[in-house]
Design an enzyme around this catalytic site. Structure first.
Site, PDB file in Angstrom:
ATOM      1  CD  GLU A  13      -2.911  -1.334   2.260  1.00  0.00           C
ATOM      2  OE1 GLU A  13      -2.419  -1.181   3.399  1.00  0.00           O
ATOM      3  OE2 GLU A  13      -4.115  -1.641   2.067  1.00  0.00           O
ATOM      4  CG  ASP A 197     -11.711  -8.237  -0.640  1.00  0.00           C
ATOM      5  OD1 ASP A 197     -10.701  -7.559  -0.366  1.00  0.00           O
ATOM      6  OD2 ASP A 197     -12.642  -8.428   0.161  1.00  0.00           O
TER       7      ASP A 197
HETATM    8  N1  LIG Z   1     -12.260  -8.589   3.050  1.00  0.00           N
HETATM    9  C1  LIG Z   1     -11.513  -7.762   3.832  1.00  0.00           C
HETATM   10  N2  LIG Z   1     -11.643  -7.801   5.176  1.00  0.00           N
HETATM   11  C2  LIG Z   1     -10.931  -6.965   5.970  1.00  0.00           C
HETATM   12  N3  LIG Z   1     -10.034  -6.070   5.504  1.00  0.00           N
HETATM   13  C3  LIG Z   1      -9.869  -6.002   4.153  1.00  0.00           C
HETATM   14  C4  LIG Z   1      -9.026  -5.190   3.341  1.00  0.00           C
HETATM   15  C5  LIG Z   1      -8.126  -4.075   3.812  1.00  0.00           C
HETATM   16  N4  LIG Z   1      -6.820  -4.477   4.420  1.00  0.00           N
HETATM   17  C6  LIG Z   1      -6.161  -5.542   3.714  1.00  0.00           C
HETATM   18  C7  LIG Z   1      -5.393  -6.336   4.744  1.00  0.00           C
HETATM   19  C8  LIG Z   1      -5.933  -7.762   4.822  1.00  0.00           C
HETATM   20  C9  LIG Z   1      -5.058  -8.620   5.665  1.00  0.00           C
HETATM   21  S1  LIG Z   1      -5.376 -10.370   5.556  1.00  0.00           S
HETATM   22  C10 LIG Z   1      -4.369 -10.902   4.243  1.00  0.00           C
HETATM   23  C11 LIG Z   1      -2.898 -10.846   4.616  1.00  0.00           C
HETATM   24  O1  LIG Z   1      -2.133 -11.743   3.824  1.00  0.00           O
HETATM   25  C12 LIG Z   1      -0.734 -11.697   4.169  1.00  0.00           C
HETATM   26  C13 LIG Z   1       0.023 -12.802   3.419  1.00  0.00           C
HETATM   27  O2  LIG Z   1      -0.526 -14.064   3.750  1.00  0.00           O
HETATM   28  C14 LIG Z   1      -5.621  -5.588   6.053  1.00  0.00           C
HETATM   29  O3  LIG Z   1      -4.591  -4.629   6.268  1.00  0.00           O
HETATM   30  C15 LIG Z   1      -6.932  -4.902   5.817  1.00  0.00           C
HETATM   31  C16 LIG Z   1      -9.261  -5.575   2.032  1.00  0.00           C
HETATM   32  N5  LIG Z   1     -10.216  -6.565   1.982  1.00  0.00           N
HETATM   33  C17 LIG Z   1     -10.606  -6.838   3.268  1.00  0.00           C
END
Ligand SMILES: Nc1ncnc2c(CN3C[C@H](CCSCCOCCO)[C@@H](O)C3)c[nH]c12
Length: 229
Positions: A13, A197
């Site tokens: 980001e 998403d």
């Molecule tokens: N549906 C959703 N629910 C909640 N938040 C979000 C967001 C916004 N940001 C993305 C990130 C997701 C962290 S989990 C994946 C990490 O993977 C790391 C590598 O395995 C966290 O900083 C919140 C986008 N879609 C979302």
């Protein structure tokens, strides 16, 4: 001279922002890296907090208290709740709430604790700057409530409950923490998210596929705002 904090939660980001800075200097502080620099003559400090409300609280507080920032812009991605938000669309927060804050056992509403607020408003002047930038770029820009919680939401029922309970249009994991810090320290703040998403059963797949491209859309917009502040 004003100093603008630009914050994200994940490296993807803020990487599109750091690469555009002049006079870059990296400061290690509180188990994190803070990127000091300038952009179009404006002093900025950029950092990603790591995921979730606790890390976001630490980073937002450090950007203000340690690095002396007087404005905070958040750039990142979010899950869509509103059906008129699609991958890559931009939403700015009018206000932010915590969907996983729950002392309803005592008769309080979801998202409320004593001496707190369910929904914390963002800075109106910064929202007006965003609308000016969106108009100049010919970009659609949604405005709405963004719900924050310490969970990656990948479930239609949960997403619908959050949308209904908080009248939220999008959800993420850091914005409301930034809102509490900035409103408590009287620092104007602004939260911009690009949709990655739909917070449903396909969320994790879409998130992996669209994180980078949506994060860049948000980052480019935030940099255009810095030029106007
Ligand atoms: N549906 C959703 N629910 C909640 N938040 C979000 C967001 C916004 N940001 C993305 C990130 C997701 C962290 S989990 C994946 C990490 O993977 C790391 C590598 O395995 C966290 O900083 C919140 C986008 N879609 C979302």
């Amino acid at each position: 001279m004003s100093k603008i904090a630009i914050m994200g939660a994940m490296p993807e980001e803020i990487e599109p922002i750091i690469t555009k800075l002049d006079d870059l200097n990296v400061v290690e502080y509180a188990a994190n890296k803070y990127y000091e620099g300038s952009y179009h003559g404006k002093k900025v400090v950029v950092a990603y907090s790591k995921i979730g409300k606790v890390f976001a609280t630490l980073t937002a507080t450090s950007l203000i208290e340690k690095f002396g920032c007087d404005t905070l812009l958040f750039s990142g991605v979010a899950g869509a709740i509103s059906e008129d938000l699609h991958i890559g669309d931009l939403i700015i927060a009018d206000g932010l709430c915590q969907h996983d804050l729950d002392i309803t056992a005592f008769g309080h509403p979801y998202g409320y604790v004593p001496e707190g607020e369910v929904c914390i408003p963002t800075d109106e002047k910064l929202r007006e700057v965003a609308k000016k930038v969106a108009k100049a770029k010919g970009l659609p820009l949604k405005e709405g409530i963004i719900a924050t919680g310490d969970q990656f939401v990948a479930d239609h029922e949960r997403k619908e409950w959050i949308g209904k309970t908080f009248h939220a249009d999008a959800l993420e994991m850091e914005g409301a923490a930034v809102a509490v810090v900035c409103s408590s320290l009287d620092v104007p703040y602004f939260i911009l998210r690009a949709i990655s998403d739909s917070a449903d059963m396909d969320a994790s797949f879409n998130f992996d596929e669209f994180l980078e491209s949506s994060a860049k859309i948000s980052a480019d917009f935030i940099l255009a705002m810095v030029e106007e502040i």
